[in-house]
Design an enzyme around this catalytic site. Structure first.
Site, PDB file in Angstrom:
ATOM      1  CB  SER A 197      -0.954  -0.043   1.195  1.00  0.00           C
ATOM      2  OG  SER A 197      -1.927   0.972   1.109  1.00  0.00           O
ATOM      3  CD  GLU A 257      -5.227  -3.541  -4.204  1.00  0.00           C
ATOM      4  OE1 GLU A 257      -5.477  -3.067  -3.073  1.00  0.00           O
ATOM      5  OE2 GLU A 257      -4.196  -4.188  -4.459  1.00  0.00           O
ATOM      6  CG  HIS A 283      -5.821  -1.917   0.094  1.00  0.00           C
ATOM      7  ND1 HIS A 283      -4.881  -1.785  -0.906  1.00  0.00           N
ATOM      8  CD2 HIS A 283      -5.324  -1.222   1.157  1.00  0.00           C
ATOM      9  CE1 HIS A 283      -3.878  -1.038  -0.479  1.00  0.00           C
ATOM     10  NE2 HIS A 283      -4.110  -0.688   0.784  1.00  0.00           N
TER      11      HIS A 283
END
Length: 587
Positions: free
Chosen positions: A246, A380, A496
């Site tokens: 991330s 995501e 995510h």
């Protein structure tokens, strides 16, 4: 929406479940000592041993960024440890965290505001080991390793939207043990860096002083520390791979373009490869643009510094709690503004460190040309679309997304063109939104799946493809993946950061996802090739990604019980629209 905030605590708890038995280790590894110690430039570091892993936690690598050094670039710690010894057995402190906005206007935000108040109390921070003096680094290695082993190094940069996260929630023990089992041992290093307003506040005053992108500078100084000291732990400073998830993955990419792509320190490369889980290019406007300045002005006002003739001096002199509340008084990542981040790396044309929007660096070939692994979770964007329940029509979706790109010429027309690439009707069997391939299911409000798909694509998944096209056309070797192991999970899909739980660290078990990721990555760290150790089941041969092979499968699909290959051609109309306007979607 706030269940994801439990991830650090869950990771910290799961990290305690380490194997108790000793296993066979590589021939380079000697019998371990009861209390491992290493001599570095600042003195002797004494660690601890659990199972078959030595850990040296919380080693300070910079001066405390407090007082007059708050909101300043990090300064190396050059003095010796008091008494010549540092006991590195306690967990590294977390830098001040920004989980939820405080002082939100309106009763509609009352639950969020209460949460923000709780997370910013001194008691909560004390319990969770939060400290402004947090620039610390942790080293883990196979127990008793020979000082001259020269093992390759995996350097971890945590995620958290540049707003929260800490090295102490990630334990590299299982990865290290797996590397030993594969006869390819590695050393694991994790670095703390400042987040939120402490690490990524922008604006005119900070730009004029050259005190921008401080969190990236912290990471960079941590890489310098590795070059100076890792050989003492048995590591090879010429074989460093930087890895992040991330915001950490975005940071990994950023380190390839920092200083115009020069990744050297004292004439030698800081790293030789990169691994990016869910993140690469984030096109961004400069540190002095109105959006960034508004955040700065809000922080200044809420810190009580608006009337000061030297606002930065006022911010630095403010009590810690005052500055923390002020820094956390702007929109947070799990609030309504979502991925329209208050804090993130922004180009600062006034210095060479991070001087231009990163898509320009790739276009111009101004990046460190090192081999990379990069991939995404299938869904995501789902985590980031949970708060916008008032967006129920096509026009409302366009209006919301238009505010993400305030500097774009004719932003509404730009966003309208993008939104039109994602069908509005939830037709059964049509992969119109995220979680993908679930037809009309999971649409918790009328525009949820559509917004989730767009946020995930422009921030992570389709930007990844554009990045790969840019670097492979310039001769860089790359491998890419798409994780789908949570296909069918209601509302979130393969969301995510699910790789942190299911794959990267083996937190929820050492099943196929962990075996897959760990083996590929360990092979890459050692050999710059994910296929060098093994391609036996559950692994498969992982083809290099090439922009000339779009009609061939080139993504490894990481599934729950096996692995396969996919073409990287999904959502082509949306990809072409985004890739054809790389500088238009600057946040």
């Amino acid at each position: 929406m706030y269940s994801f905030l439990l991830l650090p605590a869950l990771l910290a708890t799961a990290a305690l479940a380490l194997p108790a038995e000793d296993r066979a280790v590589h021939a380079q590894i000697d019998a371990r000592a009861a209390a491992p110690s290493v001599t570095i430039k600042n003195g002797t570091v004494v660690g601890s041993t659990t199972g078959s892993v030595d850990s040296f936690s919380g080693i300070p690598f910079a001066l405390p960024p407090t007082g007059t050094l708050r909101l300043k670039p990090p300064q190396s710690r050059t003095s010796a440890f008091p008494g010549g010894t540092f006991i590195a057995t306690a967990s590294a402190a977390s830098c001040p965290q920004f989980y939820s906005q405080v002082d939100q206007p309106g009763l509609a935000n009352l639950p969020s505001d209460v949460l923000g108040e709780v997370l910013n109390t001194p008691l909560y921070q004390e319990v969770t080991n939060v400290n402004e003096d947090c620039l610390q680094i942790t080293v883990q290695r196979p127990a008793g390793i020979s000082p001259d082993a020269k093992l390759p190094v995996l350097f971890w940069i945590y995620g958290g939207g540049f707003e929260f996260g800490s090295s102490n929630t990630y334990d590299g023990s299982k990865i290290i043990q797996k590397s030993v089992d594969l006869d390819q041992p590695i050393i694991y290093v994790s670095v703390n860096y400042r987040v939120g307003g402490f690490g990524f506040l922008a604006g005119d005053d900070l730009a004029e002083e050259g005190s921008t992108n401080l969190g990236l500078r912290d990471q960079r100084l941590g890489l310098h520390w590795v070059q100076d000291n890792i050989a003492s732990f048995g590591g090879d400073p010429s074989k460093v791979t930087i890895w992040g998830e991330s915001a950490g993955a975005i940071s990994v990419f950023d380190h390839t373009v920092i200083n115009g792509g020069d990744n050297t320190y004292n004439g030698k490369p800081l790293f030789r490869a990169g691994i990016m889980n869910s993140g690469s290019i984030v096109a961004a406007n400069n540190v002095t643009t109105p959006k960034a300045q508004t955040i700065y002005d809000t922080v200044v006002e809420n810190a009580g510094c608006s009337g000061s003739t030297d606002k930065l001096a006022c911010l630095r002199a403010a009590p810690y709690q005052t500055f923390l509340r002020a820094a956390n008084s702007v929109p947070a990542i799990f609030g309504y503004r979502s991925l329209d981040l208050s804090y993130l790396p922004r180009p600062d044309p006034g210095n060479n460190f991070f001087s231009q929007s990163p898509e320009i660096s790739v276009q111009n070939g101004q990046f460190a040309k090192v081999p990379v692994i990069i991939g995404d979770q299938k869904d995501e964007g789902t985590l980031f679309g949970l708060s916008q329940t008032n967006i129920t029509t096509n026009d409302e979706l366009i209006e919301y997304l238009t505010t993400y790109f305030p500097q774009a010429p004719n932003a509404r027309k730009l966003v309208t063109g993008l939104v039109n690439k994602y069908p509005n009707q939830p037709l059964i069997g049509q992969p119109y939104g995220s979680p993908f391939d679930t037809g009309s299911l999971n649409n918790i409000y009328p525009q949820y799946k559509r917004l989730a798909a767009i946020l995930g694509d422009i921030t992570f998944t389709l930007t990844r493809r554009s990045y790969l096209n840019g670097i492979t056309s310039q001769g860089v070797q790359a491998w890419s993946f798409l994780a789908t192991y949570l296909q069918g999970t209601p509302v979130l899909g393969t969301f995510h950061a699910s790789d942190i739980l299911f794959a990267d660290y083996g937190t929820l078990g050492e099943g196929v996802p962990f075996i897959t990721t760990a083996t590929y990555y360990i092979s890459f760290v050692n050999n710059l090739n994910p296929n060098a150790i093994s391609t036996a089941a559950p692994l498969i041969n992982w083809p290099q990604w090439s922009n000339s092979s779009t009609n061939k499968p080139q993504l490894v699909e990481m599934k729950a019980l096996s692995n396969g290959l996919l073409k990287d051609t999904f959502r082509t109309p949306a990809y072409n629209y985004i890739a054809g306007r790389p500088s238009s979607f600057r946040v």
